[in-house]
Design a protein around this motif. Structure first.
Motif, PDB file in Angstrom:
ATOM      1  N   VAL A 142      31.781  23.147 -20.211  1.00  0.00           N
ATOM      2  CA  VAL A 142      32.884  23.895 -20.806  1.00  0.00           C
ATOM      3  C   VAL A 142      32.645  25.387 -20.578  1.00  0.00           C
ATOM      4  N   ALA A 171      36.077  17.814 -24.599  1.00  0.00           N
ATOM      5  CA  ALA A 171      34.804  18.531 -24.449  1.00  0.00           C
ATOM      6  C   ALA A 171      33.596  17.620 -24.467  1.00  0.00           C
ATOM      7  N   VAL A 299      29.305  23.913 -25.169  1.00  0.00           N
ATOM      8  CA  VAL A 299      30.199  23.670 -26.313  1.00  0.00           C
ATOM      9  C   VAL A 299      29.442  23.131 -27.519  1.00  0.00           C
TER      10      VAL A 299
END
Length: 432
Positions: A142, A171, A299
């Motif tokens: 990400v 994600a 992330v």
């Protein structure tokens, strides 16, 4: 690490998001918070209670003195409600006025205050923008977000965008939990004079307040319950019910709410109050079993997106978990940025820090609680009626010969079934 627009992007400004942004900004990192609502808190709903212990780890006393807190909770009530009666456990103590540190809050003003602290520390804010997807590089890490036609990049993205998050699936590959693990809540707020609220709730000053949870007829015998919190000049009243139990159409949640307001045990509290707010929200009820992966390359997941919430039956916890997780996420992101490693491995300190905190210790200790409450049918239909009949036997005096207490209690217990009660008590002791 490559040059990006920001060191970090935080999606969502409930309880976790602004705390994470505050920690990052305080450490000198460039951070952007993207909030879908027109203001922080404009789309958030909660019963309205915050436990202060995690906030004291984030802000100093002078800053906390400016927080928009409503009333210090000094009375705890748990109500068993049947259609024609209610039995309430009402507890207060000197310790609750000195050691117990929890307050009622209104999320609209409280969340905006949190956002203001993050901005004052140096975080940038964008309001009114829904984030549609996360941006990834060729390796799948990400590296930012996309909102409309705009793409904004960052070394770390922290997702705090709520229960119904689409971004966690993108994600970290999160699969949405079953309907049985999610509830829907509605809340109404009724404006009343401060002294009227204090008198009705038996608190000695307008700075003190009451928290109440309601089980039984509030949700028409289905999984869920009601809640009531006193604010300075209003009362927050609501219902949370399992999506499965309200999706059949037999008792829509709005009908549950209307009947709750008319029940004698509640109607007296909100009499002559002016309805000033109506809101709805999804609530995670699955605990540890529905938690997504919290870390991925570039992330982190925190707040309601991480499903950190526990209903103990006598108290509901979630906001304090979100605040603590937000602080830990911000600190973990700072550590990874300083080390120049924002891969899942570099960010994994977030999970370890959570494991060392009260958050994961609570979630693990009470991992059996969601399933137990979901199947604790007698709490919602059975025990309220049993207690009603016992109390009627004890307190209605009609000239008939008086009975020993045992002879008033045991017939009603027998109706419920000794084995049923034993199984329920065993399950409760194990889960709670």
């Amino acid at each position: 690490m490559e040059e990006r627009d920001f060191d970090a992007i935080v999606v969502g400004s409930g309880c976790a998001g602004p705390i994470a942004a505050y920690e990052l900004a305080k450490a000198g990192k460039s951070v952007l918070v993207v909030e879908r609502g027109d203001t922080a808190g404009s789309k958030n709903m909660t019963g309205g209670r915050i436990y202060m212990h995690p906030l004291r780890k984030v802000f100093d006393a002078d800053t906390l003195a400016t927080a928009p807190l409503e009333r210090r909770i000094t009375r705890e009530k748990v109500m068993l409600m049947s259609p024609d009666a209610e039995f309430t456990i009402d507890f207060s103590s000197d310790a609750m006025r000195t050691d117990n540190d929890s307050y009622s809050v209104l999320r609209g003003t409280f969340d905006q205050w949190l956002a203001d602290q993050a901005e004052a520390a140096g975080a940038e804010y964008i309001y009114g923008i829904p984030v549609e997807e996360v941006v990834k590089d060729d390796a799948g890490a990400v590296i930012g977000i996309r909102a409309g036609e705009d793409e904004i990049t960052a070394n770390v993205v922290i997702l705090c965008d709520g229960v119904n998050s689409l971004l966690t699936e993108q994600a970290v590959g999160y699969r949405r939990p079953p309907a049985s693990a999610i509830a829907v809540g509605i809340k109404q707020t009724f404006a009343l004079p401060a002294k009227t609220i204090s008198d009705r709730c038996l608190v000695s000053t307008d700075d003190e307040g009451t928290a109440m949870l309601i089980a039984g007829d509030a949700t028409k015998g289905k999984f869920g319950g009601g809640f009531m919190y006193t604010n300075r000049d209003s009362i927050s009243l609501g219902i949370v019910a399992g999506i499965e139990s309200v999706s059949t159409g037999e008792y829509p949640i709005y009908q549950m709410m209307e009947e709750l307001k008319s029940h004698p045990g509640i109607a007296a509290l909100i009499k002559d109050g002016e309805l000033v707010e109506h809101s709805g929200h999804m609530v995670p009820e699955g605990g540890l079993g529905i938690m997504p992966e919290l870390v991925g390359d570039g992330v982190l997941v925190a707040g309601e997106s991480s499903m950190m919430c526990i209903n103990f039956g006598y108290a509901v916890r979630g906001m304090d978990y979100a605040i603590a997780a937000g602080q830990i996420a911000g600190q973990a992101a700072v550590r990874a940025l300083d080390a120049g490693d924002v891969s899942a491995s570099g960010l994994s300190c977030y999970k370890q820090m959570l494991e060392d905190s009260f958050v994961m210790k609570d979630l693990r200790s009470f991992s059996a609680e969601p399933e137990f409450l979901e199947h604790f049918d007698h709490m919602f239909c059975g025990y309220p009626e049993m207690v009603r009949d016992i109390m009627n036997n004890m307190f209605i005096i009609d000239g008939s010969p008086a009975k020993h207490v045992k002879n008033m209690v045991m017939p009603e217990v027998k109706k419920m079934g000794y084995l049923n009660i034993f199984k329920d008590m065993k399950g409760a002791l194990k889960a709670l």
